[in-house]
Design a protein around this motif. Sequence first.
Motif, short mmCIF file in Angstrom:
data_model
loop_
_atom_site.label_atom_id
_atom_site.label_comp_id
_atom_site.label_asym_id
_atom_site.label_seq_id
_atom_site.Cartn_x
_atom_site.Cartn_y
_atom_site.Cartn_z
N GLY A 1 104.80 -16.84 -31.36
CA GLY A 1 105.19 -17.50 -32.12
C GLY A 1 106.23 -18.40 -32.11
N ALA A 2 107.03 -17.70 -31.66
CA ALA A 2 108.66 -18.99 -30.89
C ALA A 2 107.57 -20.21 -30.13
CB ALA A 2 109.53 -18.48 -29.42
N PHE B 1 106.17 -11.47 -35.37
CA PHE B 1 105.86 -13.24 -35.08
C PHE B 1 106.55 -14.49 -35.72
CE2 PHE B 1 102.61 -17.47 -34.88
CZ PHE B 1 102.21 -17.36 -34.08
N ALA B 2 106.85 -13.52 -36.39
CA ALA B 2 107.77 -14.12 -37.59
C ALA B 2 109.17 -14.29 -36.36
CB ALA B 2 107.70 -14.24 -39.00
N LEU B 3 109.88 -13.11 -36.40
CA LEU B 3 110.65 -13.33 -35.78
C LEU B 3 110.77 -14.58 -34.17
CD1 LEU B 3 113.40 -12.05 -36.28
CD2 LEU B 3 112.48 -10.45 -34.36
N GLY B 4 109.58 -14.64 -34.06
CA GLY B 4 109.95 -16.40 -33.25
C GLY B 4 109.73 -16.95 -33.67
N PHE B 5 108.69 -17.50 -34.90
CA PHE B 5 108.67 -18.50 -35.17
C PHE B 5 109.69 -19.53 -36.08
CE2 PHE B 5 106.51 -21.77 -38.40
CZ PHE B 5 106.04 -22.01 -37.46
N VAL B 6 109.88 -18.13 -36.56
CA VAL B 6 111.24 -19.68 -37.78
C VAL B 6 112.26 -19.69 -37.44
CG1 VAL B 6 112.30 -18.41 -40.15
CG2 VAL B 6 110.17 -17.65 -39.90
N ILE C 1 112.83 -20.16 -34.60
CA ILE C 1 112.90 -21.14 -33.59
C ILE C 1 112.53 -22.32 -33.89
CG2 ILE C 1 111.75 -22.11 -31.26
CD1 ILE C 1 113.56 -20.00 -30.34
N TYR C 2 111.64 -22.60 -34.73
CA TYR C 2 111.06 -24.24 -35.67
C TYR C 2 112.66 -24.00 -36.17
CZ TYR C 2 108.61 -26.77 -38.90
OH TYR C 2 108.49 -27.31 -40.10
N ALA C 3 113.40 -23.73 -37.08
CA ALA C 3 114.02 -24.12 -37.25
C ALA C 3 115.50 -24.76 -36.21
CB ALA C 3 115.22 -23.24 -38.06
N VAL C 4 115.56 -23.63 -35.24
CA VAL C 4 116.57 -25.19 -33.76
C VAL C 4 116.06 -25.65 -33.15
CG1 VAL C 4 117.34 -23.88 -31.80
CG2 VAL C 4 117.45 -22.40 -33.34
N CYS C 5 114.58 -26.19 -33.17
CA CYS C 5 113.51 -27.31 -33.22
C CYS C 5 114.40 -28.57 -34.12
CB CYS C 5 112.45 -27.40 -32.73
SG CYS C 5 111.83 -26.38 -31.47
#
Lengths: 74, 466
Positions: free
Chosen positions: B201-202, B411-416, B418-422
């Motif tokens: 996810g990340a 999956f969301a704990l990796g995605f959300v 890291i998306y914000a940080v990116c």
Amino acid sequence: MSTNGMTNWAVDLANVGAIYPLQGMEVLLVVLGLIFWLGWHVLQIRQENEDLDKQARLLGEKQEVETRDLIGLY
Amino acid sequence: MGTQLDALTTIFTEFYYWVTIVFMFLIHIGFCMYEVGVSRRRNHLRTLMKNTMAIPLVTVTFFFFGWWLYFAFPNGPWITGGIPEIASKIAAPWSPLMAPHLSGPSPALGVAATDAATWHRLNGVFWGAFLLFSITTASIISGAIIERVRSGAFWIIAVLIGSVLWIIDAAWGWHYGGWMVQKLGYHDAYASGVVHAIAGGAALATLIVLGPRLGKFRPDGTPREIPPHNVWLVTIGLFLIYTGFWGFYAACNIPIISPTTIAGQITGATWTATNIYLAPTSLSAITFNFLMSLSGGMMAGYIVSRGDPFWTYSCGLCGVISTSAGNDLYHPIQAMLIGALVPTIAYKLHYYVENRFKIDDAVGAVAVHGYGGFLGVVVAGFMLWGQPSSPFAGYAAITPWGNFIGACIMFALGFVPIYAVCLLLNRMNLLRVPAAAEVQGLDFPTTEAYTLAVREIIAVERSMVK
């Protein structure tokens, strides 16, 4: 005199706890460690920015072409 | 350590985890070889350093706060309880038990004899084993984003995923008292979700913001192949990852424990190995299933990719990942079949997502780890439906919906985050290297310095001969 309070091993191990130097200064050590870690990121990003800026300025110059040739086309 | 049997058990457990840590280090040697092999020659030094430096950065931050998070957050916090007292006792970075300590108390430093007795031997090796999982989680992302990400950006992401996000999900769903285990019956014994789905996810979040490598897609949107510069190195790297994965599996078990120590519902006096939830298993069980799922994945990967080495090896890895959630309980033939099916789906999804959404995942990490891990958790929910998730009374049983919700959380704990940080890093112009540098190659500064040094020394040598 001993930095961890131990001067010999004539002890019952069931009575011995921490054996590192400077006991009682753990919080200070953590603060120093955090400064080291965060400082590393700051220095690294600064270095990377400088390298990339320098690299971009060389685009198309003879030195750049020669270096790329050395790396190889792939 | 009250009796000699207690002492032997503790010392055996200490040695057991220490060995797993050494094995797991092979995963990182493998990741480095694999990524360097995939990258083009003009990028391989930077690619190597990007992955390598994740090791020390995740290590120090896992010491400072990662280990504390594991012990602090099993209850959410405040879903099934607050922050347990043990977190500050044994896992805070200033705890004397996070340093060389013997079996006695340290009254002046707040360490009681009962805590010291066990944790003075086990804390370091438990920390080390979890740390190696942490570095693995970070390394998974590294390969997907090669050849255009700034190293500094990746290292920030690596610390976040390795020392914060994954260890929170481990506290929730990979801890004998985790709230997801208690409330959802979440079962993920060898970390399909807690390591692989979150990392996938990340990786996907990073790839969306980062964009593809220059030239990856044709004007009509179809992808171009950017082949590995050294397929041998890639395959040897994956072999090493397989090898390290053995250590990973062993490290997910508690090697020996008595029913009294578990203090759950198990009756009798038979000692056992357990999974992370303290439910009984054995090294034999996971050895059957590790090898059968690996084989299922490799065989399926060979067929779907028509013998492509990169995907045959990757599908083998995906085979293990996809069965890891239930490999303590599956029959080996079930493991083989699941290990064949899920990588086939993941392989197809990789190319579908690449074509449809223009996602340039250089190593297929999102497919192998993200889709493979997610689906593995979901499949385990069906396969293990109704089985107890824990030896403790009052915990929810394993269900398809419990594991599906759990997989989504992972999956969301990796995605959300890291998306914000990116997005933030991108806005600060710290995520991607300039296009000129990408074309010149990330190794350009190193090669340039090398070239200048070689020229100078050759010139000096020649002048001395005259």
